[in-house]
Design a protein around this motif. Sequence first.
Motif, PDB file in Angstrom:
ATOM      1  N   LEU A  39     -17.319  43.742   5.150  1.00  0.00           N
ATOM      2  CA  LEU A  39     -15.853  43.472   5.016  1.00  0.00           C
ATOM      3  C   LEU A  39     -15.715  43.790   6.828  1.00  0.00           C
ATOM      4  CD1 LEU A  39     -13.469  45.499   2.540  1.00  0.00           C
ATOM      5  CD2 LEU A  39     -13.775  43.531   3.177  1.00  0.00           C
ATOM      6  N   PRO A  40     -15.211  42.630   7.833  1.00  0.00           N
ATOM      7  CA  PRO A  40     -15.177  42.460   8.439  1.00  0.00           C
ATOM      8  C   PRO A  40     -14.560  44.025   9.570  1.00  0.00           C
ATOM      9  CG  PRO A  40     -13.566  40.752   8.058  1.00  0.00           C
ATOM     10  CD  PRO A  40     -14.757  41.571   6.738  1.00  0.00           C
ATOM     11  N   SER A  71     -18.653  45.314  -0.018  1.00  0.00           N
ATOM     12  CA  SER A  71     -19.151  44.067   0.562  1.00  0.00           C
ATOM     13  C   SER A  71     -17.792  43.473   0.385  1.00  0.00           C
ATOM     14  CB  SER A  71     -20.260  43.791  -0.612  1.00  0.00           C
ATOM     15  OG  SER A  71     -20.053  42.473  -0.200  1.00  0.00           O
ATOM     16  N   ILE A  72     -17.454  42.012   1.086  1.00  0.00           N
ATOM     17  CA  ILE A  72     -16.820  40.680   0.824  1.00  0.00           C
ATOM     18  C   ILE A  72     -16.435  40.682  -0.204  1.00  0.00           C
ATOM     19  CG2 ILE A  72     -17.257  40.239   3.161  1.00  0.00           C
ATOM     20  CD1 ILE A  72     -18.390  37.681   2.379  1.00  0.00           C
ATOM     21  N   VAL A  73     -17.294  40.832  -1.295  1.00  0.00           N
ATOM     22  CA  VAL A  73     -16.953  40.898  -2.785  1.00  0.00           C
ATOM     23  C   VAL A  73     -17.336  41.784  -3.433  1.00  0.00           C
ATOM     24  CG1 VAL A  73     -17.918  37.440  -2.315  1.00  0.00           C
ATOM     25  CG2 VAL A  73     -19.435  39.911  -2.709  1.00  0.00           C
ATOM     26  N   SER A 151      -8.713  42.529   5.142  1.00  0.00           N
ATOM     27  CA  SER A 151      -9.263  43.249   3.874  1.00  0.00           C
ATOM     28  C   SER A 151      -8.967  42.306   2.493  1.00  0.00           C
ATOM     29  CB  SER A 151      -9.243  44.049   3.975  1.00  0.00           C
ATOM     30  OG  SER A 151     -10.289  44.866   4.926  1.00  0.00           O
ATOM     31  N   ALA A 152      -7.875  42.727   2.541  1.00  0.00           N
ATOM     32  CA  ALA A 152      -7.171  41.828   1.696  1.00  0.00           C
ATOM     33  C   ALA A 152      -6.977  40.735   1.177  1.00  0.00           C
ATOM     34  CB  ALA A 152      -5.355  42.471   1.942  1.00  0.00           C
ATOM     35  N   VAL A 153      -7.293  40.049   2.504  1.00  0.00           N
ATOM     36  CA  VAL A 153      -7.450  38.570   2.500  1.00  0.00           C
ATOM     37  C   VAL A 153      -8.202  37.672   1.542  1.00  0.00           C
ATOM     38  CG1 VAL A 153      -7.217  35.998   3.460  1.00  0.00           C
ATOM     39  CG2 VAL A 153      -5.467  37.943   3.824  1.00  0.00           C
ATOM     40  N   VAL A 154      -9.888  38.677   3.129  1.00  0.00           N
ATOM     41  CA  VAL A 154     -11.086  38.371   2.444  1.00  0.00           C
ATOM     42  C   VAL A 154     -11.495  38.731   1.033  1.00  0.00           C
ATOM     43  CG1 VAL A 154     -13.442  39.222   3.168  1.00  0.00           C
ATOM     44  CG2 VAL A 154     -11.236  38.758   5.041  1.00  0.00           C
ATOM     45  N   LEU A 155     -11.237  40.259   0.840  1.00  0.00           N
ATOM     46  CA  LEU A 155     -11.404  40.802  -0.746  1.00  0.00           C
ATOM     47  C   LEU A 155     -10.624  39.092  -1.653  1.00  0.00           C
ATOM     48  CD1 LEU A 155     -11.348  44.507  -0.262  1.00  0.00           C
ATOM     49  CD2 LEU A 155     -13.443  43.343  -0.715  1.00  0.00           C
ATOM     50  N   LEU A 160     -12.264  34.997  -5.686  1.00  0.00           N
ATOM     51  CA  LEU A 160     -12.154  33.539  -6.054  1.00  0.00           C
ATOM     52  C   LEU A 160     -13.604  32.896  -6.320  1.00  0.00           C
ATOM     53  CD1 LEU A 160      -8.927  32.652  -4.722  1.00  0.00           C
ATOM     54  CD2 LEU A 160      -9.777  33.468  -7.138  1.00  0.00           C
ATOM     55  N   PHE A 161     -14.416  33.378  -5.197  1.00  0.00           N
ATOM     56  CA  PHE A 161     -15.537  32.416  -5.104  1.00  0.00           C
ATOM     57  C   PHE A 161     -16.861  32.884  -5.700  1.00  0.00           C
ATOM     58  CE2 PHE A 161     -19.815  32.784  -2.755  1.00  0.00           C
ATOM     59  CZ  PHE A 161     -20.218  31.336  -2.378  1.00  0.00           C
ATOM     60  N   VAL A 162     -16.804  33.582  -5.832  1.00  0.00           N
ATOM     61  CA  VAL A 162     -17.507  34.320  -7.074  1.00  0.00           C
ATOM     62  C   VAL A 162     -17.023  34.101  -8.610  1.00  0.00           C
ATOM     63  CG1 VAL A 162     -18.338  36.356  -8.121  1.00  0.00           C
ATOM     64  CG2 VAL A 162     -17.991  36.604  -6.414  1.00  0.00           C
ATOM     65  N   MET A 163     -15.623  33.229  -8.623  1.00  0.00           N
ATOM     66  CA  MET A 163     -15.222  32.780 -10.025  1.00  0.00           C
ATOM     67  C   MET A 163     -15.481  31.928  -9.648  1.00  0.00           C
ATOM     68  SD  MET A 163     -11.482  32.687 -10.646  1.00  0.00           S
ATOM     69  CE  MET A 163     -10.790  31.564  -9.942  1.00  0.00           C
TER      70      MET A 163
END
Length: 446
Positions: A39-40, A71-73, A151-155, A160-163
């Motif tokens: 995470l940034p 991680s971002i995921v 972080s809430a936005v990135v997570l 959604l990306f993993v989905m």
Amino acid sequence: MKKLLTTLSNIWKIEELKGRILFTLMILVIYRLVCQVVLPGVDPAQLSNEQKSGLLGLLDMFAGGAFSKASIVALGVMPYISASIVVQLLGIAVPTFQKMQKEGESGRKKLTQYTRYLTVAITIVQAVGYVKTQITPEAIVIDHTIFYFLSAVVLTAGTLFVMWLGEKITDKGIGNGTSLIIMVGIIARLPVAISQEISSVFAGNDGGLIRLVLEIVALYAIIMFTILIVQGVRKVPVQYAKRIVGNKQVGGVRQYIPLKVNAAGVMPIIFAQALMFVPSALIGLFPNLQESWLHQYSDITSLTYSLTFAFLIIAFTFFYTAITVNPTQMSDDMKKNGGFIPGVKPGLATSSFIDEVISKITFPGSLFLAAIAILPSLAVKVGIQQEFAHFFGGTSLLILVGVVLDTLQQIESYLLMRHYDGLMKTGRVTGRSGVPTVTSTSGAAL
């Protein structure tokens, strides 16, 4: 060996199958690479390396270690699974959702869209909780307010990306995308677990190589037993009456209703694990409870923990089977199609008969789930490292067995369609006919 090489060669000869396998591998590699992106605003060196346990350990296992790495995921596909379970339960209890389930393709698309909306809502809530509880203030190198929002936005975007990756595998790859992503996350921890176990075995005087071989043999036997049970079904014969349609006679054939021994899937273990995490959470909030009786429930190797865990799994197995398997609907569908169980009157008598059969086979199924669930704690008790012990049972083993069988069944179907031999010398891979799954509203088995 020759049979195996021939089968692999046949697989590679089928262009469509080869393309799907390569596409699936590419997506899974992308997922594993994304899992390494932190995470940034987080300093990875300041993150706690403490091994997660309980429900957090389960989430970390499903995410392939991304949960503990910030991680971002980090949340993986768990919010999507949670949303799918909620929509599935609503389809049982709410008439509006029941109606959509019966509308065919259009209803399925509506439920899929609702699942996605609910996934976003659940992910936002879980993301806020994750950054608040799992990332220490020392690890945050930017303004905390900005970090929590970012972080809430990135997570959420990561989940959604993993989905989306999972849906792409399901559409253009081989196997079920969501299940494969979870499986890859679990397998990613296997090399580290094996290396830890090897180091532990050879560091002490507990048998060395002999003990390691015995552990591998025991793991193999457990996997074989798990496959045997999850594939187990009780076949209820159904006779269809003869009918004349035009100039043709239809019906008059005997088929079977395969009732699963383990119809509830992995859900009883997940529900029970969530409840067993409550005492540990209370101790974390109120440290003065550390010396109370609740302490017994924070030790997975204690007898009290194992017995309570097993009891909850048995209870949840009966509960989840009761709300997901509807004997009355099965009886009505059978009656509408001119089918009946030999020796049983159609209607209420058929519904009661099916309900009785389900009750009889659910009990041994619940005992099996309870035994599988407590095997990791027993493995730790006899000296196996906790990381490696996870593969001796529990949710991880059930998911691995189910996903592998499902993928092999799809590969075999391609081989048989092209008139090649299947993957087995005798019989066929029956897939996940008896595998514990959660079916999402998009038709994906999780």
